[in-house]
Write an enzyme that holds these catalytic residues in place. Structure first.
Site, PDB file in Angstrom:
ATOM      1  N   ASP A 167      -8.412   0.148  49.014  1.00 32.90           N
ATOM      2  CA  ASP A 167      -9.593   0.405  48.191  1.00 32.90           C
ATOM      3  C   ASP A 167      -9.897  -0.739  47.223  1.00 32.90           C
ATOM      4  O   ASP A 167     -10.063  -0.523  46.040  1.00 32.90           O
ATOM      5  CB  ASP A 167      -9.360   1.727  47.432  1.00 32.90           C
ATOM      6  N   GLU A 418       1.403   3.750  48.499  1.00 31.18           N
ATOM      7  CA  GLU A 418       0.822   4.827  49.297  1.00 31.18           C
ATOM      8  C   GLU A 418       0.914   4.654  50.804  1.00 31.18           C
ATOM      9  O   GLU A 418      -0.071   4.817  51.518  1.00 31.18           O
ATOM     10  CB  GLU A 418      -0.645   5.043  48.893  1.00 31.18           C
ATOM     11  N   TYR A 474      -4.031  12.806  42.004  1.00 34.72           N
ATOM     12  CA  TYR A 474      -5.433  12.981  41.602  1.00 34.72           C
ATOM     13  C   TYR A 474      -5.842  14.441  41.572  1.00 34.72           C
ATOM     14  O   TYR A 474      -6.935  14.796  41.990  1.00 34.72           O
ATOM     15  CB  TYR A 474      -6.341  12.167  42.535  1.00 34.72           C
ATOM     16  N   GLU A 512      -0.649   6.321  39.125  1.00 33.59           N
ATOM     17  CA  GLU A 512      -2.095   6.500  39.266  1.00 33.59           C
ATOM     18  C   GLU A 512      -2.455   7.929  38.926  1.00 33.59           C
ATOM     19  O   GLU A 512      -1.784   8.871  39.346  1.00 33.59           O
ATOM     20  CB  GLU A 512      -2.587   6.185  40.697  1.00 33.59           C
TER      21      GLU A 512
HETATM   22  O1  LIG Z   1      -8.916   6.271  45.090  1.00 38.09           O
HETATM   23  C1  LIG Z   1      -8.591   5.545  44.151  1.00 38.09           C
HETATM   24  O2  LIG Z   1      -9.313   5.317  43.189  1.00 38.09           O
HETATM   25  C2  LIG Z   1      -7.217   4.894  44.211  1.00 38.09           C
HETATM   26  O3  LIG Z   1      -6.318   5.790  44.802  1.00 38.09           O
HETATM   27  C3  LIG Z   1      -5.292   5.411  45.608  1.00 38.09           C
HETATM   28  O4  LIG Z   1      -5.563   5.988  46.847  1.00 38.09           O
HETATM   29  C4  LIG Z   1      -5.781   7.374  46.953  1.00 38.09           C
HETATM   30  C5  LIG Z   1      -6.962   7.809  47.511  1.00 38.09           C
HETATM   31  C6  LIG Z   1      -7.174   9.143  47.717  1.00 38.09           C
HETATM   32  C7  LIG Z   1      -6.200  10.086  47.359  1.00 38.09           C
HETATM   33  N1  LIG Z   1      -6.402  11.463  47.614  1.00 38.09           N
HETATM   34  O5  LIG Z   1      -7.407  11.823  48.269  1.00 38.09           O
HETATM   35  O6  LIG Z   1      -5.589  12.284  47.173  1.00 38.09           O
HETATM   36  C8  LIG Z   1      -5.027   9.647  46.788  1.00 38.09           C
HETATM   37  C9  LIG Z   1      -4.835   8.294  46.595  1.00 38.09           C
HETATM   38  C10 LIG Z   1      -5.019   3.939  45.825  1.00 38.09           C
HETATM   39  O7  LIG Z   1      -3.669   3.597  45.588  1.00 38.09           O
HETATM   40  C11 LIG Z   1      -5.881   3.035  44.972  1.00 38.09           C
HETATM   41  O8  LIG Z   1      -5.868   1.718  45.484  1.00 38.09           O
HETATM   42  C12 LIG Z   1      -7.286   3.572  44.913  1.00 38.09           C
HETATM   43  O9  LIG Z   1      -8.176   2.685  44.265  1.00 38.09           O
END
Ligand SMILES: O=C(O)[C@H]1O[C@@H](Oc2ccc([N+](=O)[O-])cc2)[C@H](O)[C@@H](O)[C@@H]1O
Length: 600
Positions: A167, A418, A474, A512
């Site tokens: 990302d 991740e 998240y 995060e």
């Molecule tokens: O999405 C984001 O902002 C950040 O999240 C992380 O990736 C995830 C994306 C989705 C979920 N989920 O759907 O649970 C969990 C993690 C990455 O380490 C980071 O590089 C990225 O910028």
């Protein structure tokens, strides 16, 4: 072992380092015809290109901004005749993602991996007392055999397009400073230091690697430039009575001076700042100098308007000022090792760094991060390319630890972000990575990696490798966001209680948590994407963090808004910044400041 010296350039009575930053020449090579046409001797019809910088955001067309494939850089440098009896090297802080370096038309080195130094010995190719041409052939395509992972698509008009499994925008180019270095033929190639505290005294164990047999000396000077220790030999120990320790927010740096001697005649000299401190995991605590420290801060990116991932001292300065203002003490170099100047400055400022290798995107997906947390399993570690990927991963781990091992700011190594972690294959893969890493660090810093939500306590096969566990979570954003925040809180508690029930007796750090938030959007009552929601989400997270004693740190995602690939999940980039991309605070910055100042 690396067959070159990764030491940061310095100038003294034995060595000279000349910065080559400035306007270079540049050309795209979409047809990959450069080598055949002899571009390694001279670029035909080049355009100008600033170094260091990512090339993308200078351009006004998409073809150039999103360019994927081969591209070339050129510069000319005068090499003085006085360097004739010396070894000459050209040293790039990085070239993203892979490169070959030509000196006056001859290939001098190739390098894979876009976030660690590229060093070419050019002694036999330079013309002394003349102008020399340095040309770089680079490539920024993504695949599953190199880091970071991704794919390369071909559009119907034949253009290649990067499809990152991660990302952040696939910024590329010569994004860090370039030096021309002259040093003695017999020279200091590497050194390491480690520390032991003994009441008020400190013992500094050192080791110096040279490529010759002459005698070596080691001296330490305090901040008043007073000599506090001197000894000879390639390795040894010196005692510093009443040592000034390097502490969080209160840095103290000694100057280490190393020399090679032929009797009374100096052969080589290298000097560098070091900070005396210990790092240890003790039960659920992360201890610096034997005292527990709670990590407060950010996951960051090297990212800014116009220059992309290009190193810039001004951006670095502003970022540290913002981090100090808000009461932070730590950041993770997500998702790749940063320019070396970041670590030097963190050493000076007493900041803590979790240093991360570019192992990101180890989950196969066209929408990459959008599939994280959904339970989708892509058998990433079950393909025939994995052995090559592992080789690239091990190389990056070695180069990172060799490069950064002496920084007092670096307190831990993060060996992934991740990946899939629930298969036998992922376990074997990461066991190899961790074992290799453990053998490399003389300071034996703790090792970790950042786990996404699929890495749940009952199925994850890799958390057992870590000295402390980093979670990216998240709840309240990707999972049960907005009106469901109460359920997000419940789900979060359920997971944390499962971790608690494991009785691991090691620290956990959140590397995060965060929400996309538009700096212009306000809403009462709150709604996702508004500043008010970011604050509510943070408060919910803090309530959870404060309930578990083994949670020993919170690094919010992200320090600032940053550029990503375009798509339906992102509004001109990822907006999870606590600061916007121009480094001005969102209202969440004041929430964090209040909490972090009160945690002291
Ligand atoms: O999405 C984001 O902002 C950040 O999240 C992380 O990736 C995830 C994306 C989705 C979920 N989920 O759907 O649970 C969990 C993690 C990455 O380490 C980071 O590089 C990225 O910028």
């Amino acid at each position: 072992m690396l067959n070159f010296s990764e030491l940061y350039p310095c100038s003294n009575q034995a060595r000279m380092a000349q910065l080559l930053d400035g306007m270079w020449k540049f050309r795209f090579d979409p047809e990959e015809k450069g080598l055949q046409e002899g571009w390694q001797h001279k670029l035909p019809d080049p355009i100008s290109m600033p170094v260091p910088a990512s090339f993308s955001d200078f351009f006004t067309t998409k073809e150039e901004r999103d360019y994927c494939g081969d591209f070339w850089y050129e510069t000319e440098v005068f090499v003085p005749r006085e360097w004739e009896k010396q070894e000459v090297e050209i040293r790039f802080g990085s070239i993203t993602h892979r490169a070959g370096v030509y000196c006056n038309g001859s290939l001098t080195t190739t390098h894979e991996g876009g976030f660690l130094p590229v060093i070419a010995r050019v002694t036999d190719h330079v013309k002394f007392g003349e102008v020399n041409t340095f040309i770089v052939k680079a490539n920024n395509e993504l695949n599953e055999e190199s880091l970071p992972c991704g794919a390369t698509a071909v559009l119907s008009d034949g253009r290649k397009l990067a499809r990152p499994y991660f990302d952040f925008f696939n910024y590329s180019g010569i994004q860090r400073s370039v030096w021309l270095v002259s040093k003695p033929i017999e020279s200091i190639e590497d050194y390491s230091v480690e520390y032991e505290l003994n009441g008020e005294d400190a013992v500094v164990h050192y080791e110096i690697r040279t490529n010759g047999n002459h005698e070596v000396s080691f001296e330490l000077f305090d901040e008043e430039k007073q000599q506090v220790a001197k000894c000879t030999g390639r390795q040894g120990s010196v005692i510093i009575p009443k040592a000034h320790l390097w502490n969080v927010g209160k840095a103290y740096l000694y100057q280490a001076v190393m020399r090679i001697w032929n009797g009374e005649t100096l052969i080589d000299e290298y000097s560098s700042k070091i900070g005396i401190r210990t790092v240890k995991i003790e039960g659920i605590e992360i201890q610096i100098n034997g005292k527990a420290v709670y990590l407060k801060g950010f996951g960051k990116h090297e990212d800014f308007e116009v220059i992309g991932r290009g190193f810039n001292w001004g951006v670095l300065k502003r970022d540290f000022e913002c981090m100090k203002w808000i009461g932070a003490n730590c950041f993770r170099t997500s998702h790749y090792p940063y320019a070396e100047e970041w670590y030097q400055f963190a050493d000076e400022e007493g900041f803590l760094i979790i240093d991360e290798v570019p192992a990101v995107g180890m989950m196969r997906s066209t929408r990459n991060f959008a599939d994280a947390g959904t339970g989708k399993f892509t058998r990433f570690f079950e393909t025939p390319t994995v052995p090559n990927l592992l080789k690239a991963h091990l190389q990056a781990v070695e180069e990172m630890i060799v490069r950064d091992k002496n920084h007092p700011s670096v307190i831990a190594w993060s060996l992934f972000n991740e990946p899939e972690t629930t298969s036998e294959q992922s376990k074997d893969y990461f066991t190899t990575v961790f074992n290799a890493a453990r053998a490399l660090d003389p300071q034996k810093r703790p090792m970790t990696g950042a786990f996404e939500k699929n890495s749940q306590p009952e199925i994850c096969q890799c958390y057992q490798l870590c000295d402390f566990i980093c979670l990216n979570r998240y709840y309240g954003w990707y999972i049960k966001g907005g009106p469901e925040l109460v359920d997000a809180r419940e789900a979060f508690l359920i997971e944390m209680n499962k971790w608690k029930d494991k009785n691991l007796n090691i620290p956990f750090v959140f590397t995060e948590f965060g929400t996309d938030t538009l700096a212009a959007e306000h809403k009462l009552p709150s709604i996702m994407w508004s500043q008010e929601y970011q604050n509510e989400y943070l408060d919910m997270n803090f309530e959870i963090f404060d309930q578990f004693d083994f949670i020993q740190g919170e690094l919010v995602w992200n320090f600032a808004d940053f550029q990503t690939t375009e798509g339906i999940m992102r509004v001109n980039g990822n907006k999870k910044g606590i600061f916007n991309r121009a480094r001005q605070p969102k209202s969440a910055a004041f929430v964090l400041k209040k909490r972090w100042e009160s945690l002291d």
